[in-house]
Scaffold this motif. Structure first.
Motif, PDB file in Angstrom:
ATOM      1  N   ARG A   1       7.353  24.447  19.037  1.00  8.55           N
ATOM      2  CA  ARG A   1       8.262  24.660  17.852  1.00  8.55           C
ATOM      3  C   ARG A   1       8.729  23.657  17.055  1.00  8.55           C
ATOM      4  O   ARG A   1       9.178  22.543  17.537  1.00  8.55           O
ATOM      5  N   VAL A   2       8.567  23.537  16.024  1.00  9.21           N
ATOM      6  CA  VAL A   2       9.083  22.371  14.962  1.00  9.21           C
ATOM      7  C   VAL A   2       9.752  23.096  13.918  1.00  9.21           C
ATOM      8  O   VAL A   2       9.964  24.236  13.401  1.00  9.21           O
ATOM      9  N   GLU A   3      10.454  22.069  13.369  1.00 13.21           N
ATOM     10  CA  GLU A   3      11.266  22.279  12.135  1.00 13.21           C
ATOM     11  C   GLU A   3      10.507  21.542  10.959  1.00 13.21           C
ATOM     12  O   GLU A   3      10.513  20.445  11.098  1.00 13.21           O
ATOM     13  N   LEU A   4      10.406  22.232  10.076  1.00 14.77           N
ATOM     14  CA  LEU A   4       9.759  21.364   8.993  1.00 14.77           C
ATOM     15  C   LEU A   4      10.721  21.065   7.770  1.00 14.77           C
ATOM     16  O   LEU A   4      11.714  21.686   7.506  1.00 14.77           O
ATOM     17  N   SER A   5      10.593  19.784   7.044  1.00 16.22           N
ATOM     18  CA  SER A   5      11.264  19.326   5.919  1.00 16.22           C
ATOM     19  C   SER A   5      10.422  18.780   4.937  1.00 16.22           C
ATOM     20  O   SER A   5       9.287  18.510   5.353  1.00 16.22           O
ATOM     21  N   LEU A   6      10.921  18.886   3.630  1.00 18.93           N
ATOM     22  CA  LEU A   6      10.276  18.467   2.460  1.00 18.93           C
ATOM     23  C   LEU A   6      10.961  17.060   2.236  1.00 18.93           C
ATOM     24  O   LEU A   6      12.099  17.140   1.972  1.00 18.93           O
ATOM     25  N   GLN A   7      10.217  15.965   2.323  1.00 21.71           N
ATOM     26  CA  GLN A   7      10.808  14.690   1.846  1.00 21.71           C
ATOM     27  C   GLN A   7       9.960  13.975   0.974  1.00 21.71           C
ATOM     28  O   GLN A   7       8.565  14.419   0.587  1.00 21.71           O
ATOM     29  N   LEU A   8      10.454  12.904   0.555  1.00 22.48           N
ATOM     30  CA  LEU A   8       9.419  11.855  -0.277  1.00 22.48           C
ATOM     31  C   LEU A   8       8.798  10.739   0.402  1.00 22.48           C
ATOM     32  O   LEU A   8       9.495  10.157   1.222  1.00 22.48           O
ATOM     33  N   ASP A   9       7.703  10.561   0.143  1.00 25.93           N
ATOM     34  CA  ASP A   9       6.767   9.599   1.006  1.00 25.93           C
ATOM     35  C   ASP A   9       7.056   7.972   0.148  1.00 25.93           C
ATOM     36  O   ASP A   9       7.671   8.148  -0.749  1.00 25.93           O
ATOM     37  N   GLU A  10       6.403   7.144   0.783  1.00 28.41           N
ATOM     38  CA  GLU A  10       6.411   5.858   0.155  1.00 28.41           C
ATOM     39  C   GLU A  10       5.885   5.608  -1.230  1.00 28.41           C
ATOM     40  O   GLU A  10       6.131   4.772  -1.844  1.00 28.41           O
ATOM     41  N   ALA A  11       5.151   6.630  -1.626  1.00 28.84           N
ATOM     42  CA  ALA A  11       4.644   6.737  -2.974  1.00 28.84           C
ATOM     43  C   ALA A  11       5.580   7.707  -3.813  1.00 28.84           C
ATOM     44  O   ALA A  11       5.082   8.103  -4.977  1.00 28.84           O
ATOM     45  N   GLU A  12       6.689   7.927  -3.294  1.00 28.85           N
ATOM     46  CA  GLU A  12       7.659   8.818  -3.946  1.00 28.85           C
ATOM     47  C   GLU A  12       6.937  10.173  -4.422  1.00 28.85           C
ATOM     48  O   GLU A  12       7.269  10.995  -5.283  1.00 28.85           O
TER      49      GLU A  12
ATOM     50  N   LYS B   1       0.911  -1.235   0.001  1.00 26.91           N
ATOM     51  CA  LYS B   1       0.029   0.108  -0.024  1.00 26.91           C
ATOM     52  C   LYS B   1       0.906   1.135  -0.084  1.00 26.91           C
ATOM     53  O   LYS B   1       1.927   1.342   0.705  1.00 26.91           O
ATOM     54  N   ARG B   2       0.585   2.298  -0.758  1.00 25.54           N
ATOM     55  CA  ARG B   2       1.105   3.411  -0.790  1.00 25.54           C
ATOM     56  C   ARG B   2       0.195   4.537  -0.355  1.00 25.54           C
ATOM     57  O   ARG B   2      -0.968   4.676  -0.613  1.00 25.54           O
ATOM     58  N   PRO B   3       0.703   5.687   0.053  1.00 22.94           N
ATOM     59  CA  PRO B   3      -0.006   6.820   0.176  1.00 22.94           C
ATOM     60  C   PRO B   3      -0.578   7.481  -1.047  1.00 22.94           C
ATOM     61  O   PRO B   3       0.131   7.048  -1.994  1.00 22.94           O
ATOM     62  N   PRO B   4      -1.583   8.368  -1.123  1.00 21.66           N
ATOM     63  CA  PRO B   4      -1.994   9.114  -2.220  1.00 21.66           C
ATOM     64  C   PRO B   4      -1.087   9.753  -2.916  1.00 21.66           C
ATOM     65  O   PRO B   4      -0.329  10.724  -2.413  1.00 21.66           O
ATOM     66  N   ALA B   5      -0.437   9.468  -4.241  1.00 24.37           N
ATOM     67  CA  ALA B   5       0.434  10.178  -5.014  1.00 24.37           C
ATOM     68  C   ALA B   5       0.063  11.160  -5.990  1.00 24.37           C
ATOM     69  O   ALA B   5       0.591  11.755  -6.320  1.00 24.37           O
ATOM     70  N   LYS B   6      -1.302  11.348  -6.025  1.00 27.79           N
ATOM     71  CA  LYS B   6      -1.947  12.191  -6.763  1.00 27.79           C
ATOM     72  C   LYS B   6      -1.739  13.659  -6.172  1.00 27.79           C
ATOM     73  O   LYS B   6      -1.934  14.224  -4.983  1.00 27.79           O
ATOM     74  N   ARG B   7      -1.115  14.455  -7.237  1.00 31.82           N
ATOM     75  CA  ARG B   7      -0.697  15.921  -6.982  1.00 31.82           C
ATOM     76  C   ARG B   7      -1.359  16.714  -8.149  1.00 31.82           C
ATOM     77  O   ARG B   7      -1.579  16.165  -9.239  1.00 31.82           O
ATOM     78  N   THR B   8      -1.605  17.987  -8.040  1.00 31.02           N
ATOM     79  CA  THR B   8      -1.716  18.819  -9.159  1.00 31.02           C
ATOM     80  C   THR B   8      -0.569  19.248  -9.873  1.00 31.02           C
ATOM     81  O   THR B   8       0.526  18.822  -9.260  1.00 31.02           O
TER      82      THR B   8
ATOM     83  N   PRO C   1      -3.154  13.942   0.740  1.00 29.71           N
ATOM     84  CA  PRO C   1      -2.092  12.989   0.816  1.00 29.71           C
ATOM     85  C   PRO C   1      -1.349  12.621   2.331  1.00 29.71           C
ATOM     86  O   PRO C   1      -0.723  11.653   2.518  1.00 29.71           O
ATOM     87  N   TYR C   2      -2.236  13.445   3.161  1.00 28.67           N
ATOM     88  CA  TYR C   2      -1.457  13.259   4.697  1.00 28.67           C
ATOM     89  C   TYR C   2      -2.426  12.207   5.267  1.00 28.67           C
ATOM     90  O   TYR C   2      -2.254  12.094   6.611  1.00 28.67           O
ATOM     91  N   GLY C   3      -3.386  11.734   4.669  1.00 26.09           N
ATOM     92  CA  GLY C   3      -4.252  10.717   5.465  1.00 26.09           C
ATOM     93  C   GLY C   3      -5.380  11.509   5.658  1.00 26.09           C
ATOM     94  O   GLY C   3      -6.276  11.025   6.411  1.00 26.09           O
ATOM     95  N   ALA C   4      -5.237  12.848   5.569  1.00 22.20           N
ATOM     96  CA  ALA C   4      -6.335  13.762   5.999  1.00 22.20           C
ATOM     97  C   ALA C   4      -7.601  13.627   5.273  1.00 22.20           C
ATOM     98  O   ALA C   4      -8.036  14.643   5.006  1.00 22.20           O
TER      99      ALA C   4
END
Ligand SMILES: [Zn+2]
Lengths: 157, 418
Positions: free
Chosen positions: A136-147, A12-19, B149-152
């Motif tokens: 407080r958090v630090e945000l990063s941009l990564q690839l998920d399991e659906a690339e 199973k992969r997370p949803p890969a669909k994007r605009t 995409p976040y499960g939301a």
């Protein structure tokens, strides 16, 4: 052998669909660079991805490195998801974060993101390593399991 | 805010009177958990029931104001051929939970200005297997990139974040949300159309329900379903000619994506026009005999209670602890004091079901029925004024639309339509 070959196909992969615009984040995710759309006229960052600047309506937006710090607005643990990838790993942590740069983003928690680089360690992580509202958090941009590109937040120490 | 903005605000015009407009023939049609029928069935049958009630021919209806999520690839123009009608006024209102009041406002102006004589205002949707999942998977470009995409998936997660923030900010508890859900279930127990009306709901049931997302549990969530809701709009003169009892609009307004700098939604556009509604209606919150909020989640109903002036911001928790919210004033043991404000008197979406865009008409149609005295077992006694509000369209992290209206029975002394 055949089984291990088939594994990635059936997994199973997370949803890969994007605009088309959302998909433009992918190369930056590959490089681990946090970039958002910035307006060349008013310098404001906008998110979610859009066609014109959300502040001055300029059409001149480009992907620029964005300051990564922000504050958690709210955190919830999802106990239900229509997506099988998440449904199998509930509860799943979802964070909403106000970036210092302006935009509000939804993000995974680094300690329960199910990302490939976090591997099997996910189960062993401690509750305290998950950010909560006000943190407080630090945000990063990564690839998920659906690339596909996703944001991941980690508490600042 | 800059002074130019304030000057602009001062110069802003106000909605003119809705005098002379009659709301007639409220219908709620075809409710089912799932249906193989298409959206046009629920819209078409709503229209069919209305004209039968009104004793008119379909060709007498010369305007359509339609809301539907599941009508595609058809639109309101397709319905003209499907229903074989030739209207001269068409509106399609893709505003989800705010669409009922917005349809009413558009239709009223059309009738006042002579663009149509009789407008059918209808929200109708089907619910086929998997159609809700499809809708939320691709609701908007922003959800596609930034929340799905976040499960939301769907509104549950966005509202869980809003609810969590609201609870932390104002100290509302799950029991407070439960008071709203339980009173609505009691109302639904007296409204046969409600899909969950045959089941009772106790505080134990509510609190022990399956968790969905953060503080949001099963009885905070609506059940997607199929159904149609609608009413006819015409001049008072025409309603009288047809011998139709009618309800008047004392005031109505809408405002979208207000308070857009709030990082998390805890209020919506109502705060910026609620006072003007009361001024135009020449009544106050104490004169409202029933409140119909858009209850996609109880926290949103609380925001409406606050933003529409029934209590101060953050005080809805106290309000629901002290106010019986049932149609008949029964406090069910969950509120103290003698205050009573019938709220979502048919059970709201939480107990009737959320028939897509029809849910944006639910409170409006119920108010018309109540003010006409045509509700049955759930009739509010001596109801003269109703506040109806709409809210909707979770484009990303918040609901963008807000709408609200004050309606009056025409036996009341302040009724606007002579
Ligand atoms: Zn700009």
């Amino acid at each position: 052998m055949a089984d291990s070959k088939q594994m990635p196909v059936t997994k199973k992969r997370p949803p890969a669909k994007r605009t088309n615009l959302g998909a433009q984040l992918k190369p930056f995710a590959e490089q681990g660079e946090l970039r958002l759309q910035q307006c060349s006229s008013c310098q404001q960052f906008s998110y979610p991805p859009r066609e014109v600047c959300g502040h001055c309506l300029s059409g001149d937006l480009s992907w620029q490195v964005c300051p990564a710090e922000g504050q958690v607005l709210a955190r919830v643990d999802l106990h239900n998801s229509f997506e099988p990838f998440y449904a199998e790993q509930l509860p799943w942590v979802l964070l909403s974060i106000k970036l210092d740069a302006g935009p509000v983003v939804y993000a995974h928690s680094a300690s329960h993101a199910g990302l490939e680089n976090s591997g099997s360690e996910v189960e062993a992580l401690e509750i305290e390593s998950i950010a909560n509202s006000g943190d407080r958090v630090e945000l990063s941009l990564q690839l998920d399991e659906a690339e596909a590109p996703v944001f991941v937040a980690e508490p600042l120490k | 805010m800059s002074s130019t903005f304030q000057n602009f605000q001062q110069a802003k015009s106000q909605p003119s009177s809705y005098q002379g407009i009659a709301l007639v023939c409220p219908v709620s049609v075809g409710y089912a958990k799932q249906s193989e029928k298409g959206a046009a069935y629920f819209i078409g049958r709503s229209l069919g029931e209305m004209i039968q009630q009104a004793g008119i021919h379909k060709d007498d209806v010369d305007g359509l104001a339609i809301s539907s999520f599941s009508l595609g690839p058809d639109s309101v123009i397709s319905l003209c051929q499907h229903f074989d009608i030739s209207p001269r006024f068409l509106e399609q209102l893709p505003f989800g939970g705010a669409s009922g009041v917005i349809a009413m406002r558009r239709a009223a102006r059309a009738v006042q200005m002579g663009d149509a004589d009789i407008v059918a205002c209808i929200g109708g949707d089907t619910n086929q297997a998997g159609s809700f999942a499809d809708l939320i998977a691709d609701f908007s470009t922003f959800t596609r990139d930034a929340s799905y995409p976040y499960g939301a998936g769907g509104p549950n997660a966005a509202f869980a974040l809003i609810t969590q923030h609201y609870m932390e900010q104002y100290g509302a508890t799950r029991e407070d949300f439960g008071r709203i859900a339980i009173a609505q279930r009691y109302n639904a127990n007296h409204y046969p159309t409600a899909l969950l009306g045959h089941k009772t709901l106790s505080m134990d049931d509510y609190l022990n329900a399956r968790p969905i997302a953060g503080p949001v549990h099963m009885f905070d969530c609506v059940m997607p379903c199929a159904g149609g809701e609608g009413f006819l709009m015409m001049s008072v003169e025409r309603a009288k000619f047809l011998g139709l009892p009618y309800v008047s609009i004392l005031a109505a307004d809408e405002l979208h994506h207000a308070h857009r700098d709030d990082p998390v939604q805890y209020r919506a556009g109502w705060t910026l026009y609620a006072n003007k509604l009361y001024q135009q209606a020449n009544i106050g919150p104490d004169d409202i005999d029933m409140l119909q909020t858009y209850d996609d989640y109880p926290v949103i109903s609380m925001m409406q209670m606050e933003d529409l002036g029934f209590c101060a911001k953050g005080e809805a928790k106290q309000f629901v602890r002290e106010t019986a919210l049932t149609f008949d004033g029964n406090n069910l043991g969950y509120s103290s004091g003698n205050n009573c404000l019938p709220h979502n008197t048919s059970g709201g979406q939480l107990s009737v079901g959320q028939a897509g865009s029809a849910a944006g008409f639910l409170g409006l149609v119920e108010s018309i029925r109540q003010l006409l005295g045509q509700a049955e077992k759930n009739q509010v006694q001596d109801a003269r004024h109703a506040m109806v509000s709409g809210y909707g369209m979770i484009n990303y992290d918040r609901g963008l639309c807000s709408s609200a209206a004050i309606l009056a029975s025409t036996t009341s002394d302040t009724a606007g339509g002579q």
